[in-house]
Each structure stands twice: as C-alpha cells, then as structure tokens.
Design a protein around this motif. Structure first.
Motif, PDB file in Angstrom:
ATOM      1  N   GLN A   4       0.832  -1.200   0.000  1.00 13.10           N
ATOM      2  CA  GLN A   4       0.000   0.000   0.000  1.00 13.10           C
ATOM      3  C   GLN A   4       0.867   1.252   0.000  1.00 13.10           C
ATOM      4  OE1 GLN A   4      -2.638  -0.646   3.364  1.00 13.10           O
ATOM      5  NE2 GLN A   4      -4.244  -1.358   1.986  1.00 13.10           N
ATOM      6  N   GLU A  19      -9.852  -0.998  -4.661  1.00  7.28           N
ATOM      7  CA  GLU A  19     -10.521  -1.807  -3.639  1.00  7.28           C
ATOM      8  C   GLU A  19      -9.456  -2.701  -3.016  1.00  7.28           C
ATOM      9  OE1 GLU A  19     -13.481  -5.638  -3.295  1.00  7.28           O
ATOM     10  OE2 GLU A  19     -13.560  -4.436  -5.112  1.00  7.28           O
ATOM     11  N   ASN A  20      -9.261  -2.572  -1.716  1.00  8.42           N
ATOM     12  CA  ASN A  20      -8.298  -3.397  -1.001  1.00  8.42           C
ATOM     13  C   ASN A  20      -8.997  -4.673  -0.544  1.00  8.42           C
ATOM     14  OD1 ASN A  20      -5.719  -1.636  -0.396  1.00  8.42           O
ATOM     15  ND2 ASN A  20      -7.489  -0.291  -0.232  1.00  8.42           N
ATOM     16  N   ARG A  21      -8.392  -5.805  -0.840  1.00  9.92           N
ATOM     17  CA  ARG A  21      -8.913  -7.096  -0.381  1.00  9.92           C
ATOM     18  C   ARG A  21      -7.844  -7.781   0.445  1.00  9.92           C
ATOM     19  NH1 ARG A  21     -11.777 -10.023  -5.521  1.00  9.92           N
ATOM     20  NH2 ARG A  21     -13.328  -8.415  -5.872  1.00  9.92           N
ATOM     21  N   TYR A  22      -8.260  -8.291   1.560  1.00 11.80           N
ATOM     22  CA  TYR A  22      -7.364  -9.056   2.419  1.00 11.80           C
ATOM     23  C   TYR A  22      -7.859 -10.497   2.372  1.00 11.80           C
ATOM     24  CZ  TYR A  22      -6.169  -4.358   3.758  1.00 11.80           C
ATOM     25  OH  TYR A  22      -5.766  -3.054   3.720  1.00 11.80           O
ATOM     26  N   VAL A  23      -7.068 -11.394   1.759  1.00 12.36           N
ATOM     27  CA  VAL A  23      -7.567 -12.708   1.397  1.00 12.36           C
ATOM     28  C   VAL A  23      -7.059 -13.847   2.276  1.00 12.36           C
ATOM     29  CG1 VAL A  23      -8.063 -12.064  -0.976  1.00 12.36           C
ATOM     30  CG2 VAL A  23      -5.795 -12.940  -0.396  1.00 12.36           C
ATOM     31  N   SER A  28      -3.382 -17.381  -1.654  1.00 13.02           N
ATOM     32  CA  SER A  28      -4.685 -16.843  -2.037  1.00 13.02           C
ATOM     33  C   SER A  28      -4.531 -15.524  -2.792  1.00 13.02           C
ATOM     34  CB  SER A  28      -5.567 -16.651  -0.803  1.00 13.02           C
ATOM     35  OG  SER A  28      -6.831 -16.170  -1.173  1.00 13.02           O
ATOM     36  N   SER A  29      -3.607 -14.699  -2.377  1.00 12.13           N
ATOM     37  CA  SER A  29      -3.346 -13.446  -3.076  1.00 12.13           C
ATOM     38  C   SER A  29      -2.910 -13.717  -4.515  1.00 12.13           C
ATOM     39  CB  SER A  29      -2.267 -12.649  -2.336  1.00 12.13           C
ATOM     40  OG  SER A  29      -1.960 -11.463  -3.010  1.00 12.13           O
ATOM     41  N   ASN A  32      -5.849 -15.172  -6.563  1.00  7.12           N
ATOM     42  CA  ASN A  32      -6.853 -14.162  -6.904  1.00  7.12           C
ATOM     43  C   ASN A  32      -6.480 -13.432  -8.185  1.00  7.12           C
ATOM     44  OD1 ASN A  32      -9.292 -13.175  -5.004  1.00  7.12           O
ATOM     45  ND2 ASN A  32      -7.833 -14.407  -3.845  1.00  7.12           N
ATOM     46  N   GLN A  37      -9.774 -12.510 -10.230  1.00  6.85           N
ATOM     47  CA  GLN A  37     -10.629 -11.928  -9.197  1.00  6.85           C
ATOM     48  C   GLN A  37     -10.123 -10.540  -8.806  1.00  6.85           C
ATOM     49  OE1 GLN A  37     -13.482 -13.654  -8.153  1.00  6.85           O
ATOM     50  NE2 GLN A  37     -12.812 -14.866  -9.910  1.00  6.85           N
ATOM     51  N   THR A  38      -8.835 -10.301  -9.035  1.00 14.47           N
ATOM     52  CA  THR A  38      -8.218  -9.003  -8.785  1.00 14.47           C
ATOM     53  C   THR A  38      -7.260  -8.694  -9.930  1.00 14.47           C
ATOM     54  OG1 THR A  38      -6.393  -9.972  -7.532  1.00 14.47           O
ATOM     55  CG2 THR A  38      -8.305  -9.265  -6.259  1.00 14.47           C
ATOM     56  N   GLY A  41      -1.979  -8.430  -6.951  1.00 14.99           N
ATOM     57  CA  GLY A  41      -1.921  -8.979  -5.601  1.00 14.99           C
ATOM     58  C   GLY A  41      -0.535  -8.768  -5.034  1.00 14.99           C
TER      59      GLY A  41
END
Length: 141
Positions: A4, A19-23, A28-29, A32, A37-38, A41
């Motif tokens: 970030q 959009e921040n996603r914590y997976v 998983s990152s 994704n 999905q993103t 990552g």
C-alpha cells in the motif's frame, strides 16, 4: 502495508482509487490474480518462490511488476512470564542453526541463511515506517 505504501508513494490514493482485499494467505493473493478476481496482488519472495516451484504453470502466467524495499521482520517474541533462561536458550539455538548441517537444512527449507540477534534499535526502521504510513496513508489501529 508495504504494498500500500508503494502504491501511495507512486500516486495512488489507496482508500479511494482501489478496492483493497485481504484474502488470508500469500497463495490466495496469487491465485486471486491468476483467477482474475483481482488485477494485482501482493506477496513476498519466499512464498512466491515456493508457489512458483509447486505451481509453475500458474506462476508463468503471472508477472512480477515491482518490489518494495525490505524491513526487518520475523522477530522472536515471548510473553513476559516466560523465564529469561528459556528465552536465552531458544535464542541461542536459533542463532546457531547456520553452524551445523541439520540447522542449515532447516534454514534452507525456510529460505533463510541465518537468524540474527536484534535489539530495540534493529526495529527502528519499522517504527519509523509505521509512523509515516499512519500519518500519510491510513490509520493502522
């Protein structure tokens, strides 16, 4: 937070522009991104190398775009009620792993060359980063 910070320091408002996603895991990152999905990552080198070794077909479909500057990590922390003699004994074992073959094998599996003793000053760059990040990017608590 380092990814970030990188995005922020390169002109992105990480609270509004993305959009921040914590997976939950490094794999998983990566997955994704692979599964679309993103768009991007974040992971760190040892999990990426392990993933690339285990899933080369997936890793070949992805591209490493940038890398952040490192900070000290992986500190040995203990509860205050742990006897100092035990803390010293565990520390001594960890700090000597690189001096014998079995220890080097353990370290190699973790992609580490050795453990090093640290002190309060060792983690000053981390404290400075956290302060700067919280002042400029977002609250961390």
């Amino acid at each position: 937070m380092l990814p970030q910070w990188y995005l922020y320091s390169h002109g992105l408002n990480i609270l509004e522009d993305i959009e921040n996603r914590y997976v939950g895991s490094q794999e998983s990152s990566i997955m994704n991104v692979y599964l679309k999905q993103t768009l991007a990552g974040a992971t760190w080198p040892p999990p990426w190398r392990a993933f690339a070794k285990e899933r080369p077909e997936v890793a070949q479909a992805l591209e490493i775009k940038w890398q952040t500057q490192p900070l000290p990590n992986n500190g040995l922390v203990v509860r205050k009620d742990v006897p100092q003699a035990l803390v010293d004994a565990v520390g001594s074992l960890l700090f000597q792993l690189h001096t014998h073959e079995t220890g080097r094998q353990i370290l190699a599996a973790m992609e580490l060359s050795r453990f090093e003793a640290a002190n309060y000053a060792t983690y000053q760059p981390v404290r400075e980063f956290l302060k700067k990040f919280e002042q400029q990017v977002r609250p961390i608590r």
